[in-house]
Design a protein around this motif. Structure first.
Motif, PDB file in Angstrom:
ATOM      1  N   SER A  45       0.825  -1.200   0.000  1.00  0.00           N
ATOM      2  CA  SER A  45       0.000   0.000   0.000  1.00  0.00           C
ATOM      3  C   SER A  45       0.862   1.254   0.000  1.00  0.00           C
ATOM      4  O   SER A  45       2.089   1.196   0.180  1.00  0.00           O
ATOM      5  N   LEU A  46       0.234   2.407  -0.169  1.00  0.00           N
ATOM      6  CA  LEU A  46       0.951   3.677  -0.097  1.00  0.00           C
ATOM      7  C   LEU A  46       1.568   3.864   1.284  1.00  0.00           C
ATOM      8  O   LEU A  46       2.679   4.381   1.408  1.00  0.00           O
ATOM      9  N   LEU A 107      -2.363  13.069  -8.275  1.00  0.00           N
ATOM     10  CA  LEU A 107      -0.930  13.334  -8.108  1.00  0.00           C
ATOM     11  C   LEU A 107      -0.699  14.433  -7.077  1.00  0.00           C
ATOM     12  O   LEU A 107       0.230  14.333  -6.261  1.00  0.00           O
ATOM     13  N   LEU A 108      -1.526  15.453  -7.086  1.00  0.00           N
ATOM     14  CA  LEU A 108      -1.381  16.527  -6.094  1.00  0.00           C
ATOM     15  C   LEU A 108      -1.580  15.976  -4.682  1.00  0.00           C
ATOM     16  O   LEU A 108      -0.871  16.367  -3.740  1.00  0.00           O
ATOM     17  N   TRP A 109      -2.539  15.058  -4.539  1.00  0.00           N
ATOM     18  CA  TRP A 109      -2.733  14.408  -3.241  1.00  0.00           C
ATOM     19  C   TRP A 109      -1.506  13.576  -2.865  1.00  0.00           C
ATOM     20  O   TRP A 109      -1.043  13.600  -1.717  1.00  0.00           O
ATOM     21  N   ARG A 360       6.440  -0.915  -8.621  1.00  0.00           N
ATOM     22  CA  ARG A 360       5.752  -0.131  -9.650  1.00  0.00           C
ATOM     23  C   ARG A 360       4.306   0.058  -9.239  1.00  0.00           C
ATOM     24  O   ARG A 360       3.724  -0.798  -8.549  1.00  0.00           O
ATOM     25  N   GLN A 361       3.729   1.154  -9.665  1.00  0.00           N
ATOM     26  CA  GLN A 361       2.322   1.415  -9.341  1.00  0.00           C
ATOM     27  C   GLN A 361       1.461   0.797 -10.431  1.00  0.00           C
ATOM     28  O   GLN A 361       1.601   1.123 -11.617  1.00  0.00           O
ATOM     29  N   VAL A 362       0.558  -0.094 -10.053  1.00  0.00           N
ATOM     30  CA  VAL A 362      -0.238  -0.839 -11.027  1.00  0.00           C
ATOM     31  C   VAL A 362      -1.688  -0.371 -11.095  1.00  0.00           C
ATOM     32  O   VAL A 362      -2.419  -0.754 -12.006  1.00  0.00           O
ATOM     33  N   SER A 363      -2.107   0.438 -10.136  1.00  0.00           N
ATOM     34  CA  SER A 363      -3.478   0.963 -10.155  1.00  0.00           C
ATOM     35  C   SER A 363      -3.537   2.224  -9.313  1.00  0.00           C
ATOM     36  O   SER A 363      -2.570   2.571  -8.622  1.00  0.00           O
ATOM     37  N   ASP A 369      -7.297   6.285  -0.967  1.00  0.00           N
ATOM     38  CA  ASP A 369      -7.150   5.549   0.286  1.00  0.00           C
ATOM     39  C   ASP A 369      -5.705   5.064   0.426  1.00  0.00           C
ATOM     40  O   ASP A 369      -5.257   4.220  -0.362  1.00  0.00           O
ATOM     41  N   PRO A 370      -4.953   5.552   1.403  1.00  0.00           N
ATOM     42  CA  PRO A 370      -3.536   5.164   1.511  1.00  0.00           C
ATOM     43  C   PRO A 370      -3.309   3.712   1.892  1.00  0.00           C
ATOM     44  O   PRO A 370      -2.192   3.215   1.783  1.00  0.00           O
TER      45      PRO A 370
END
Length: 471
Positions: A45-46, A107-109, A360-363, A369-370
């Motif tokens: 997760s983030l 992206l700003l978030w 890598r970011q896949v979605s 939601d972090p």
């Protein structure tokens, strides 16, 4: 010096095995495709990614100051269409303005979410690409960059690069980029011939627009301009590529990067009408054998310095001999340790935390939601980081510095890979010259085969990364 029978037997057996692996890979000897030691993907997760960066940035790094050289990469995933040769992930066709605006808001978030971890840190380089990054309007671009520079710091003289499709380059976007301190542009020209571009599903671009975009960029004050060309495109031939290279070098960009075409099976069958064995063992090596002397000669007469004259590569950079007052250029003249320290944001972006993992970011996270597990991550054990280092060196050159390896990993190369080095000595493929191990790549496939000796090295160094992988 005679070699033990057991060693010679094992080396020959392994070489047969590795040749079978090359054959199963369609004879594609692109060494960067080697990834045999990586652990399977884990979803993170983030929040978990943020914690990994916090641990890395607060830890001591006795092997070198990698955490002081972080490369920021921002990914804009939208494209007009998928070029036939392209391996990068993207979203097509271009979504409505509202969807692009929503992506910018995400992206700003994300900037605000991750910025506390990097407080007090200055990124050494910035690269914004995709996709087609310059599909953003000047208003969208200004909003995005405003949030980026509000939340993160960047080295004053570091390279800040924006990737452009030449057909949609505009003065208004150039002005916004200059306002935020961008000093480098990269244009994906690929070819100046309309028929070649159309055949490769790049129908929206023509040769004239590419040349005009470079001229406009110079008028806007950019002198660090990189131009990408691809050698081996379907529909192109030796004379056609030479014309593209000659036309572009007359415009005096700072750098010309020539990429060798690495086609997939479908491209080979549909566009080039040949199988992979023919392409990788005969067609491509023969093409480069004819093109490289021409590029070396013309670039030298035009005031450009090549990074290599090695014909068994997939990329060459031809750089102007003029001096710029900014950081490393397109090929990244920094240690591999530094280059591996990449913080990426955006859908399909890739990131590297040295000696820890790549992900890598896949979605995109639902409602930002972090806790959403939107990243696919692969852990680096100590051995895997070493293999990545060796493979990276093999892709660009034919030598490895013993001092550099020891500084980064805290052990000698011969301690980490005793069998691989012994095997290559037996094959008369490696020698020691001063503080370097120098490898003899006499055929295109040698890089791939020799790298496999390191990838499959059974000796474990017994040195921990000091950084656990979050579950």
């Amino acid at each position: 010096m005679p070699y033990p029978t057991a060693l010679s037997r094992k080396v020959r057996t392994d070489l047969i095995k590795f040749t079978d692996i090359l054959r199963a890979n369609g004879y594609n000897w692109d060494v960067m495709g080697l990834n045999p030691l990586f652990t399977p993907d884990k979803k993170l997760s983030l929040l978990q990614i943020k914690e990994h960066w916090r641990r890395f940035l607060t830890a001591r790094h006795p092997g070198g100051p990698a955490k002081n050289h972080i490369y920021f990469q921002l990914y804009i995933p939208f494209c007009r269409s998928k070029c036939s040769y392209c391996h990068y992930r993207s979203i097509m066709p271009i979504p409505a303005k509202g969807e692009i605006d929503a992506y910018i808001e995400h992206l700003l978030w994300a900037f605000k979410f991750f910025s506390p971890v990097f407080k007090g840190k200055s990124f050494s380089r910035l690269y914004i690409g995709g996709g087609t990054a310059n599909l953003l309007s000047s208003l969208q671009l200004e909003k995005l960059l405003g949030g980026l520079f509000k939340n993160f710091s960047f080295s004053a003289n570091g390279r800040k690069t924006f990737q452009h499709n030449p057909n949609t380059a505009s003065f208004s976007n150039f002005r916004v980029l200059r306002k935020f301190g961008f000093n480098s542009l990269s244009f994906g020209v690929q070819s100046i011939h309309p028929s070649v571009l159309r055949l490769n599903n790049r129908y929206y671009q023509d040769g004239g627009s590419a040349l005009q975009a470079i001229a406009r960029a110079k008028e806007a004050g950019f002198d660090d301009i990189n131009v990408d060309l691809i050698a081996g495109l379907a529909g192109d031939d030796i004379d056609g590529f030479k014309k593209s290279f000659s036309r572009l070098i007359k415009l005096l960009p700072y750098n010309i990067t020539v990429h060798g075409l690495i086609p997939d099976v479908d491209y080979l069958a549909e566009k080039l009408k040949m199988d992979s064995r023919r392409y990788f063992t005969r067609h491509y090596p023969g093409l480069i054998k004819k093109l490289l002397p021409f590029m070396l000669d013309l670039s030298a007469r035009s005031g450009y310095l090549p990074d290599s004259s090695d014909p068994f590569r997939w990329q060459w950079d031809f750089r102007s001999n003029k001096q710029l007052s900014i950081g490393p250029g397109p090929e990244c003249e920094v240690d591999d340790e530094y280059f591996d320290c990449v913080f990426g944001l955006g859908l399909f972006s890739k990131s590297y935390i040295p000696k820890v993992m790549e992900y890598r970011q896949v979605s995109l996270p639902a409602n930002n939601d972090p806790s959403g597990k939107v990243y696919a991550a692969r852990r680096y054990a100590a051995k895997e980081a070493m293999v990545r280092f060796v493979v990276g060196k093999f892709a660009r050159e034919n030598k490895i510095s013993m001092q550099e390896f020891t500084r980064i990993f805290g052990m000698k190369l011969e301690e980490a890979f005793p069998y691989a080095l012994r095997a290559l000595e037996f094959l008369e493929a490696v020698s020691r010259e001063n503080e370097f191990y120098v490898f003899n790549f006499n055929k295109p496939e040698h890089r791939y085969l020799y790298a496999l000796f390191f990838s499959y090295e059974q000796q474990q160094p017994g040195k921990k990364t000091g950084h656990s992988f979050l579950k």
